[in-house]
Design a protein around this motif. Structure first.
Motif, PDB file in Angstrom:
ATOM      1  N   GLN A 106       0.829  -1.203   0.000  1.00  0.00           N
ATOM      2  CA  GLN A 106       0.000   0.000   0.000  1.00  0.00           C
ATOM      3  C   GLN A 106       0.861   1.250   0.000  1.00  0.00           C
ATOM      4  OE1 GLN A 106      -2.440  -0.257   3.448  1.00  0.00           O
ATOM      5  NE2 GLN A 106      -4.086  -1.318   2.378  1.00  0.00           N
ATOM      6  N   ASP A 107       0.232   2.332  -0.334  1.00  0.00           N
ATOM      7  CA  ASP A 107       0.896   3.637  -0.266  1.00  0.00           C
ATOM      8  C   ASP A 107       1.323   3.918   1.180  1.00  0.00           C
ATOM      9  OD1 ASP A 107       1.392   5.121  -2.449  1.00  0.00           O
ATOM     10  OD2 ASP A 107      -0.447   6.323  -2.333  1.00  0.00           O
ATOM     11  N   PRO A 108       2.471   4.534   1.383  1.00  0.00           N
ATOM     12  CA  PRO A 108       2.865   4.850   2.754  1.00  0.00           C
ATOM     13  C   PRO A 108       1.858   5.749   3.465  1.00  0.00           C
ATOM     14  CG  PRO A 108       4.701   5.180   1.237  1.00  0.00           C
ATOM     15  CD  PRO A 108       3.503   4.855   0.412  1.00  0.00           C
ATOM     16  N   ALA A 109       1.185   6.615   2.750  1.00  0.00           N
ATOM     17  CA  ALA A 109       0.192   7.496   3.358  1.00  0.00           C
ATOM     18  C   ALA A 109      -1.010   6.705   3.853  1.00  0.00           C
ATOM     19  CB  ALA A 109      -0.245   8.574   2.378  1.00  0.00           C
ATOM     20  N   VAL A 110      -1.370   5.668   3.148  1.00  0.00           N
ATOM     21  CA  VAL A 110      -2.520   4.847   3.540  1.00  0.00           C
ATOM     22  C   VAL A 110      -2.196   3.982   4.746  1.00  0.00           C
ATOM     23  CG1 VAL A 110      -4.084   3.033   2.731  1.00  0.00           C
ATOM     24  CG2 VAL A 110      -3.448   4.867   1.195  1.00  0.00           C
TER      25      VAL A 110
END
Length: 112
Positions: A106-110
């Motif tokens: 997953q995206d690091p922000a997610v």
């Protein structure tokens, strides 16, 4: 019994026009009208048809699609009541958690 599939707008148009095209081809070809010739004439008329006139047949096709969706839902509920209940209460059934690899991708922000 399983419901019949919905008909397309082109098919509705060809059913509407087939008899007329067949009669004109029989008059031109001494009583003979082949399926291919009829299909070519109907297809040519469909492609030359204005959008406003096509709209009538597209509306009928959309109504038929809605009919098919309703009948199919009733058919599936009658044939398999367990899956019908699952579909009805799917918002209450817990989902499987994401695997470690899926979380890693997953995206690091997610993730946070």
């Amino acid at each position: 019994q399983k419901p019949k599939k919905p008909v397309s707008a082109y098919w509705l148009y060809s059913q509407h026009l087939r008899e007329e095209v067949t009669q004109t081809l029989k008059e031109q070809n001494a009583g003979k009208a082949s399926f291919g010739d009829i299909a070519k004439r109907v297809a040519a008329r469909w492609s030359a048809l204005a959008e406003a006139e096509k709209k009538e047949f597209e509306d009928k096709a959309n109504a038929d699609k809605e009919r098919y969706a309703r009948e199919l839902m009733a058919y599936q509920e009658a044939c398999d009541p367990v899956s019908a209940l699952k579909r009805k209460f799917e918002h209450l059934i817990p989902k499987r958690p994401a695997s470690a690899y899926a979380l890693f991708c997953q995206d690091p922000a997610v993730r946070q």
